[in-house]
Every structure is written in structure tokens, then in C-alpha cells.
Design an enzyme around this catalytic site. Structure first.
Site, PDB file in Angstrom:
ATOM      1  CB  SER A 592      -0.939   0.028   1.132  1.00  0.00           C
ATOM      2  OG  SER A 592      -0.214   0.017   2.387  1.00  0.00           O
ATOM      3  CE  LYS A 635      -3.115   1.610   5.131  1.00  0.00           C
ATOM      4  NZ  LYS A 635      -2.783   1.063   3.851  1.00  0.00           N
TER       5      LYS A 635
END
Length: 719
Positions: A592, A635
Site C-alpha cells: 500500500s 489510515k
């Protein structure tokens, strides 16, 4: 022995080698051997509940009086017993329930009626219970594997429950005989044997004292040898006591007692050592001289024997050693398994009983890694004669499921027994948290153990305040107090970086990008990535540091392909250094950080600053498409905590964003589909940046239009 098919479906009612008559068995009428008329021989007919006495109620002690429930009554089909609105609003968090608190929701008595979600697993369990098939459940912890296993034991068809007795073998003391009798009769047989042994001992004692009296009287009165008489009396006493030990060996050892069992047995053998799983024979330090304990009295049953006619549940089955798995496979295949000592140094290793019945249904459970260390033959046995099922992590968010989640809260309150009831607003907050933890829009999490922990923490807070009910505020406090270790570490990292000014959230920096990562399952953290381009003293290469694991290394390789295609310069003469700052010992796993690495390297190559008030996450294809990742909600919250104003995420992940209300005004979420969009947003300098972005678009092709059509994450990255 029976063949494979017969072993699974038609396991013998009594173990192989089971004798029709026990040693020294009584006459057929039972009148001489057993004073109470209890015959020591098995009954051919099945013993139903009426024959064993009235024992109403289920295995949890609930006495509903209705024992006619069928297997189709399994829990997920049980509606919530509370008032429901006729026209249910799709946005109603309670699914139309008209309640003020969980006190108005009735909790089902049976465990099977409390099952929530796992529709596929529920159907498999129903079929397996009907046909007595083995099942392997694979899935994340806390998704209900053990609950379904217990539910299966309640759903099994009525079977003849049995007691198992172990007898002394006069021909070979190290090969005790085994008998099975209908449940409840084992205790009667043992008591009859004990009663007979007591009568024999009384007769021996009476005879012994008569002889001692005669000897002492003769020595005192006639012979006049008092000391000799006392010595002779002592010898007679010891001789009688030594001889009486043989009578105790005739009392059988009841190793499996189902006298008080009203439903199929359920044995949890998770983490059991070999003796606890397969049975054992205790060590006897006095193995000679008449002081030894008869071998049949030292036999201990294993979980596979106690689970006969019921369910054997083993979680994390891969933790069993290979030898135990092989023996377990034998027990499944043959429907019987002899008990012997598990330690080679023990006297029990010399003892081996006749086969003991092991006609159980096995439910093996574990995470995805459980299949790696599982014996292939054992798995083949389950797969060939049973079912394999994967447990869902989430379920579709519907009004019906929201009502069941409200019932779940009521169930947790009822099970704990010390928590205040939940208000309707508190239940709504729990359901919102279930949405958030699902990580998918339109879904609710099925990791109900963790969600139940939140319910209990909120209840504890309310109880400490002597509140009558748990309110929404209590749940919000509980969410802060019940943070995982990873989240506490992440928050600590953020604070420490602020103290040492390692965290930059304003201005522009060349070759530095604020990436985002996930620690554990529910904790986000900002992870800066730095890049530097240097002259090479040999063939140019890409060097990445920061404890990168395999998937992260592959992501860096993919990014380097874009960089090579993009750059006008000859990078074969340059080294590109990429550093993941302060990753710690856990390193970086997942891909990611791909767009973060690409942005940092391109910034360093072009000497263009990157906006430090911006954080980003996203995977990257070799053509420049931004692909979906996992954990975007956590996140984004980590970026907000760190002081960032904007966050770039893959456009496909927009449906997964469910951040807390407190962060909604703190950070702007920007969805992107292509690396050119990322650079357009992140880099400074309009004319230069426009030229760079246009050049990248022309080189990578028309991947942008393809990226916009991504519907959702098929297999999001774990990082």
C-alpha cells in the site's frame, strides 16, 4: 475392522474387542452376584430419556419443556422477539425495533438460537449434524467457530448414549477389558461390584478376627507363649490384608459416565496434550510386591472417548503434533481407539486396553495458516467424508441484521450477568462500530468476540458510575479505553515524533512523502518515506531499507518499472535509495506504500518538493493505476491525528471510508485512480508539474480510464 465409509457413517455401537460378559460375570438372573438385582450385562435396546428418568431442559440448563425442536430451528432464522415497526426506514440503525433498552429484547434459551450471521457455515453445520459428517472451519478469530461447534452438539440426532467400563483381565493384567453399557447403567454396575466387595471384605475381616482370637487365646492360656502369639496374630493380619487386595481388582473402572447427560457430549480438546486427547494410563511407582494398583484402575479416558456419540472440537488444529494427528485420524476411521500410556518411561506404557468407542463428529477449526501444518491425510479424511467451510468476516448490513445485532448486545448483557441494560442510543453506537470495524461499506463485522469486548467495557464504565443503563457516552468512552495494544503504540509513536520534530505536516520537502500504514488490524500510523538519487559506482540499482518484507519488496520493483519508463535521464548510472523511516522491528509488509514510494522517487529525480500537509496510501500497477488497499479508515484517522490536512486514497476505497465524526472536519479525503493524479496533487510548481504529469500520462497510456472503473477492493493489501 470396518472399511473407511463404514467407519465414518456406521461406527460400531460398541468398541471392537468388547466382551459380552465381564470377568466373573454374574448368573443370568443377577440374583447371587448383585443383591439389588442389577445384572452386569449390556442392554440391547436404546435407552431414551424416559428410561433414564425425567431430565428436561437443554445442555445449558434451560428448562423450556420443548424437546421437539428440529435441526431447521438453528439460530440465524430466529427473529428478534421485540416490537418492530411495520415500515422500516433503511437508515434506522435499530432496523425498526421499537425499544428503549435491551431489557425489552428476549434472549433465546438455546445456544443454537443465538447464532448471528455465518449463513453458509450455518447451512453446512445443519447438513453435517443430520448426516454425522466432520467439519473443518477456517476463519479469523472471534467469528463464531466454537459457538457453531457447541450448537452442533445440540443439533445432533438422538443417539444411544453409552457408559464405558474397564475391567481387570485375569489372563493378562496389562490388557484390560472394555465394555459399553447404556448411559446410567455404568454407575449401577460399579456400585453393585463395590457392594459385593464390601461384603467379601466383611466376611474376611470377621474370619480374620476369629482366627486371631483363637491364636492369641491358645498362646496365652495353653502354650503360655505371649510374644509368639502376638507375632502369629500379626502375621495372620498381614496375610488377610494382602489377600484382600485381589478382591478390589474386580471392581470395574467407569471411565465414561453419561448418566446425567441429556444431549450429545461436547468436548473441547483445543491445545490438549496427547494424554488428554487420546487417553492415558497413570504411572504406578509400586509395580510389585502386592502394592501395585490394578492396571484397569489407572486407565484415564481421552477427549476422543468422552466425545463418543457427540462432538469433538479442536481449535488451532495445526498445533497438534503429527503423531497425535495420526492417532486422531485412526480414531475417526475405525470408530474406536485403545488407551495406552503416552509416556514411554511410565509403567502405563505396558498397558493397552481393548478398543474403546470413538464414534464422534470432529469439528476442526483454525486460521488460514492452520492448513499448512495439518496432516494431509487427516485433512483428506475430513474433506472426503465431511465439509470444509470458510467463516465470513463481514455480513451485509440490512435492517434484519441490525435487529439481530441489537439482540447480540442483549445476549452479551445476559451472559455477563453484571452489566446494566443498554439504552437504544448505546445499541445504535455499537452497530455503528460494527459497520466501522467491517471495513466495507454496507457491511457489519462478524468478529463478534471483539465487539462483545466493547459491550462489556462500556457496561463496566456504566456500572462504575452506578448508572441505570449504558448510554451512548459510555460506549464512546469504552472505544477510547478498549484500544488495542497496536493502537496505543501508534498513538505513542505519533506523540514521540511530535516531541522530536520527526513529523512534518507543513511546507514542501524534496523526496519526502507522508505514507500511511496499519499496525495490527485496527490501528493506523503515518510512515514517512524518503528517496535520494545518487551517482552509481557500478550498474544502477534501487536500494530500499526499512525491514521490507517480500510483498513490499515486490511493490518497490513495480514502482521502479514506472520510474524507468518515466525518466528522461539514464538512471542506469544512478542509484535510487528509498528509506522507510522508523519502521521498527516489525518492518513493512504489503504494497500500500506504492504510490508513496513512486511520489518520493519522482520528487527526488525532478527535484520538486512534495506537500507535507498531505498523506497518501494506495497500491500501484506497473502501468500507473492506483489500486485499492485495506485499512483506509484507520489510515485516514492516523493522518488526522498527525496534523495532515489532506489524504489521498484509491478511488475504489471511497466506499470503505467510515471515519469517526471528530475527524471528518479535520481532514479532506481525495480519491485518485492514477499516479498522474497523485503527482498533480502532491508536487509543487505549476508549469513544471503540468509538464511532468502530461509526460507521465503519455508514457503510461490510457490506464486512467481503466482505473476509474474499479468497483471495489477484490483483495486489499494488508498494509
Amino acid at each position: 475392522m470396518s472399511n473407511d465409509t463404514e467407519a465414518d457413517e456406521n461406527a460400531p455401537e460398541e468398541g471392537g474387542g468388547v466382551t459380552d460378559e465381564a470377568p466373573d460375570s454374574p448368573p443370568s438372573d443377577g440374583s447371587e452376584r448383585f443383591p439389588d438385582g442389577v445384572a452386569d450385562e449390556p442392554s440391547d435396546g436404546a435407552v431414551g430419556p424416559d428410561e433414564r428418568g425425567d431430565r428436561p431442559g437443554d445442555r445449558n440448563g434451560h428448562s423450556d419443556g420443548n424437546v421437539e425442536g428440529t435441526i431447521e430451528d438453528l439460530g440465524s432464522d430466529v427473529e428478534v422477539d421485540a416490537e418492530v415497526a411495520e415500515d422500516v426506514d433503511e437508515d434506522d440503525l435499530l432496523g425498526g425495533l421499537r425499544i428503549d433498552s435491551t431489557e425489552e429484547i428476549d434472549v433465546p434459551d438455546r445456544l443454537v438460537d443465538q447464532v448471528i450471521g455465518q449463513e453458509h457455515a450455518r447451512d453446512v453445520v445443519m447438513k453435517a449434524a443430520k448426516q454425522r459428517r466432520h467439519v473443518m472451519m477456517i476463519g479469523s478469530p472471534g467469528t463464531g467457530k466454537s459457538m457453531l461447534a457447541k450448537a452442533m452438539s445440540e443439533l445432533l440426532p438422538p443417539e444411544e448414549l453409552q457408559d464405558v467400563l474397564v475391567y481387570h483381565n485375569p489372563d493378562d493384567g496389562n490388557n484390560p477389558k472394555v465394555r459399553t453399557v447404556p448411559a446410567g447403567k455404568g454407575e449401577q454396575i460399579v456400585e453393585a461390584h463395590k457392594e459385593e466387595a464390601r461384603k467379601r471384605n466383611q466376611m474376611r475381616s470377621f474370619l480374620m478376627w476369629i482366627i486371631i482370637a483363637i491364636v492369641i487365646g491358645y498362646s496365652f492360656i495353653i502354650a503360655g507363649q505371649i510374644l509368639l502369639g502376638i507375632l502369629a496374630a500379626g502375621v495372620i493380619y498381614l496375610a488377610f490384608r494382602y489377600g484382600s487386595r485381589g478382591g478390589d481388582a474386580m471392581v470395574p473402572n467407569l471411565i465414561v459416565n453419561n448418566a446425567d447427560t441429556t444431549t450429545a457430549p461436547f468436548e473441547d480438546a483445543t491445545g490438549a496434550h496427547a494424554g488428554a486427547l487420546l487417553g492415558d494410563v497413570r504411572h504406578d511407582p509400586f509395580q510389585s510386591g502386592g502394592m501395585e494398583t490394578p492396571s484397569h484402575d489407572r486407565v484415564e479416558p481421552g477427549a476422543i472417548h468422552k466425545a463418543n456419540k457427540g462432538v469433538l472440537f479442536i481449535d488451532e488444529i495445526n498445533t497438534l503434533d503429527i503423531r497425535s494427528q495420526q492417532h486422531l485420524m485412526t480414531a475417526i476411521q475405525e470408530g474406536e481407539f485403545s488407551i495406552t500410556g503416552q509416556s514411554e518411561r511410565s509403567s502405563g506404557a505396558m498397558v493397552q486396553t481393548e478398543p474403546v468407542p470413538t464414534d464422534f463428529i470432529m469439528i476442526a477449526a483454525g486460521n488460514l495458516d492452520a492448513m499448512e501444518n495439518m496432516h494431509p491425510a487427516l485433512r483428506s479424511r475430513i474433506k472426503g467424508y465431511g465439509y470444509e467451510v470458510y467463516m465470513d468476516d463481514t455480513i451485509e448490513d440490512t435492517p434484519e441484521m441490525r435487529r439481530k445485532y441489537a439482540r447480540f448486545v442483549a445476549q452479551e448483557v445476559s451472559k455477563d450477568g453484571r452489566l446494566p441494560e443498554y439504552s437504544a442510543e448505546a445499541i445504535e453506537e455499537i452497530i455503528l462500530e460494527a459497520r466501522r470495524r467491517a471495513g466495507r461499506k454496507g457491511h457489519l463485522t462478524l468478529k463478534l468476540r471483539n465487539l462483545g469486548g466493547l459491550v462489556r467495557v462500556a457496561g463496566d464504565i456504566a456500572r462504575s458510575e452506578d448508572a441505570d443503563v449504558v448510554t451512548r457516552d459510555h460506549v464512546l468512552q469504552a472505544k477510547g479505553r478498549s484500544r488495542s495494544i497496536e493502537q496505543q503504540l501508534a498513538d505513542d509513536y505519533i506523540e514521540r515524533r511530535k516531541d522530536y520534530e520527526l513529523q512534518v505536516s507543513e511546507g514542501y520537502e524534496v523526496g519526502r512523502v507522508n505514507g500511511l500504514a496499519v499496525m495490527g488490524e485496527d490501528s493506523g500510523i503515518m510512515l514517512p518515506v524518503m528517496a535520494e538519487v545518487t551517482p552509481s559506482q557500478g550498474p544502477g540499482e534501487v536500494i530500499a531499507t526499512g525491514q521490507l518484507k517480500e510483498m513490499a519488496q515486490e511493490a518497490v520493483s513495480n514502482v521502479s518499472a514506472i520510474i524507468k519508463k518515466f525518466s528522461d535521464e539514464n538512471i542506469s548510472e544512478k542509484d535510487i535509495h528509498i528509506q522507510f523511516v522508523q519502521t521498527g522491528q516489525q518492518g513493512v509488509d504489503g504494497d500500500s506504500a506504492s504510490i508513496t514510494v513512486a511520489t518520493a522517487v519522482i520528487s527526488a529525480l525532478e527535484d520538486m518538493g512534495v506537500d507535507q500537509s498531505l498523506a497518501m496510501t494506495g497500491s500501484l500497477s506497473v502501468r500507473g493505476d492506483v489500486l485499492p488497499v485495506g485499512g483506509v479508515t484507520h489510515k485516514i484517522e492516523a493522518a488526522a491525528k498527525s496534523g495532515c490536512d489532506r489524504v489521498i486514497i484509491p478511488a475504489a476505497n471511497m466506499q470503505d471510508v467510515m471515519i469517526e465524526e471528530e475527524y471528518e472536519e479535520m481532514v479532506e479525503i481525495i480519491p485518485v485512480s492514477h499516479i498522474s493524479e497523485v503527482l498533480d496533487i502532491a508536487l509543487e510548481g505549476e508549469p513544471e508539474k503540468d509538464s511532468l504529469v502530461d509526460r507521465l500520462k503519455s508514457i503510461t497510456g490510457s490506464a486512467l480510464s481503466q482505473g476509474e472503473n474499479v468497483s471495489g477492493p477484490s483483495s486489499p493489501s494488508p498494509q
